[in-house]
Scaffold this motif. Structure first.
Motif, short mmCIF file in Angstrom:
data_model
loop_
_atom_site.label_atom_id
_atom_site.label_comp_id
_atom_site.label_asym_id
_atom_site.label_seq_id
_atom_site.Cartn_x
_atom_site.Cartn_y
_atom_site.Cartn_z
N ALA A 217 39.93 32.44 43.98
CA ALA A 217 39.27 33.23 45.04
C ALA A 217 37.77 33.31 44.76
CB ALA A 217 39.88 34.62 45.10
N GLY A 218 37.41 33.46 43.50
CA GLY A 218 35.99 33.54 43.12
C GLY A 218 35.26 32.24 43.43
N LEU A 219 35.95 31.10 43.18
CA LEU A 219 35.32 29.81 43.47
C LEU A 219 35.07 29.68 44.97
CD1 LEU A 219 37.45 27.46 41.14
CD2 LEU A 219 35.05 28.08 40.87
N VAL A 220 36.06 30.09 45.75
CA VAL A 220 35.91 29.98 47.21
C VAL A 220 34.78 30.88 47.70
CG1 VAL A 220 37.05 30.37 49.44
CG2 VAL A 220 38.31 29.30 47.57
N ASP A 221 34.70 32.10 47.15
CA ASP A 221 33.59 33.00 47.52
C ASP A 221 32.25 32.37 47.15
OD1 ASP A 221 35.04 34.99 48.65
OD2 ASP A 221 35.07 36.31 46.89
N GLY A 222 32.19 31.82 45.93
CA GLY A 222 30.94 31.22 45.45
C GLY A 222 30.49 30.07 46.34
N LEU A 223 31.46 29.33 46.86
CA LEU A 223 31.13 28.19 47.72
C LEU A 223 31.02 28.61 49.19
CD1 LEU A 223 33.55 25.62 46.01
CD2 LEU A 223 31.05 25.58 45.94
N ASN A 228 40.06 31.70 55.33
CA ASN A 228 41.20 30.78 55.53
C ASN A 228 41.36 29.89 54.31
OD1 ASN A 228 41.79 31.79 58.03
ND2 ASN A 228 40.54 30.27 59.12
N THR A 229 40.22 29.37 53.84
CA THR A 229 40.28 28.51 52.64
C THR A 229 40.76 29.32 51.45
OG1 THR A 229 38.41 27.30 53.52
CG2 THR A 229 38.95 26.89 51.23
N GLU A 234 44.68 30.31 47.35
CA GLU A 234 45.51 31.23 46.57
C GLU A 234 46.95 30.74 46.50
OE1 GLU A 234 44.64 35.12 48.17
OE2 GLU A 234 42.61 35.01 47.42
N CYS A 235 47.48 30.28 47.65
CA CYS A 235 48.86 29.76 47.64
C CYS A 235 48.94 28.55 46.72
CB CYS A 235 49.28 29.31 49.04
SG CYS A 235 49.42 30.68 50.16
N TYR A 236 47.93 27.67 46.82
CA TYR A 236 47.94 26.44 46.03
C TYR A 236 47.84 26.76 44.54
CZ TYR A 236 46.93 21.70 44.59
OH TYR A 236 46.99 20.48 43.97
N SER A 237 46.93 27.71 44.19
CA SER A 237 46.75 28.01 42.77
C SER A 237 48.00 28.64 42.19
CB SER A 237 45.53 28.91 42.55
OG SER A 237 45.70 30.13 43.20
N LEU A 238 48.73 29.42 43.01
CA LEU A 238 49.98 30.01 42.51
C LEU A 238 51.01 28.92 42.24
CD1 LEU A 238 50.78 33.36 44.30
CD2 LEU A 238 50.52 32.92 41.88
#
Ligand SMILES: NC(=O)c1ccc[n+]([C@@H]2O[C@H](COP(=O)([O-])OP(=O)(O)OC[C@H]3O[C@@H](n4cnc5c(N)ncnc54)[C@H](O)[C@@H]3O)[C@@H](O)[C@H]2O)c1
Length: 248
Positions: A217-223, A228-229, A234-238
């Motif tokens: 989630a932090g990576l997505v926020d940073g980018l 939606n991403t 999150e689903c993928y990382s789990l």
């Protein structure tokens, strides 16, 4: 022990950021609850500070962990001890709170050194990844030391709990509700609410995997990629982390 004659004695194995805060929480309770011995022994992985002083000596002199929790008094009944065997020898309640990669080595040093009837709890988020697959830290402790091991997990940032901001956590246990209740009593304060659930695996996995999700989630926020991403990441990382990953 609680219903017997002797008082419960606690040793904390680990003195980083969370280990120091856990010791502080525990010590505030052992100082006032009659079923616990006041003193909390905190095993310190010895380090030499830039001043040349040993970390364990500095903690005992200042009642403060200047490296991992500066500015916070731990409680006069917290005793830092760099000798692992000595720190645990009298304890019947062992709190494991080191980074996960050190647990196996620490446990191997403790084989046949524990008090009979000792119980453990793990506050460690992570897994040991073996050739056979991932191994939960509570299972690792039980398999090496042959003792029961509960877990305590939550959305807990040590520095916030150190300044007594409200937080909650869950003790996961197997069968023995009396032991879980004793752990909850040891950790509960007006600002740290602890409940118990008969599900070690569920509590430990949630505590561990949430950190993997948080990184994604932090990576997505940073980018700046949007919610939606973030949801799909999150689903993928789990999915990925449930296969192999170890987390801190
Ligand atoms: N910090 C938090 O907010 C927090 C909250 C909840 C859970 N946790 C979990 O608690 C556990 C401990 O994290 P932390 O934040 O206290 O760690 P930390 O990074 O603050 O401290 C690291 C500790 O490891 C010790 N160490 C270094 N080398 C070592 C070695 N070879 N053998 C043994 N110990 C060694 C250091 O002396 C130090 O005490 C982790 O599993 C973490 O996921 C941390």
């Amino acid at each position: 022990m609680e219903n017997g004659h002797a008082r419960n004695r606690v040793a904390v194995i680990g003195s980083g950021n969370w280990g120091s805060v856990a010791s502080r929480l525990i010590a505030s309770n052992t100082a006032k609850l009659p079923s616990f011995h006041d003193e909390v022994r905190m095993w310190v992985f010895e380090e030499i500070l830039p001043t040349g002083k040993k970390l364990s000596e500095s903690i005992n002199q200042a009642n403060e962990n200047c490296k991992y929790l500066p500015g916070i008094k731990l409680g006069a009944n917290v005793i830092a001890d760099p000798d692992l065997e000595n720190a645990v020898k009298d304890a019947n309640m062992l709190v494991f709170v080191t980074p996960h990669q050190f647990v196996e080595g620490i446990c191997k040093k403790l084989v046949d050194k524990l008090r009979p009837g000792a119980e453990a709890i793990s506050l460690i988020k992570g897994m040991e990844v073996k050739m056979e697959g991932p191994c939960m830290i509570s299972k690792l402790i039980t398999s090496i030391l042959g003792i029961n091991c509960c877990v305590l997990m939550g959305a807990n940032i040590a520095n916030e709990i150190a300044v007594e901001k409200f937080s909650e956590a869950t003790v996961g246990y197997k069968k023995d509700k009396e032991v879980a209740t004793r752990w909850a009593k040891l950790f509960t304060t007006p600002y740290f609410l602890v409940s118990i659930v008969e599900d070690i695996e569920g509590v430990e996995l949630c505590g561990t995997l949430k950190n993997v999700v948080a990184i994604a989630a932090g990576l997505v926020d940073g980018l700046d990629m949007g919610n939606n991403t973030k949801g799909s990441t999150e689903c993928y990382s789990l999915k990925m982390s449930s296969r192999t990953v170890s987390a801190d």
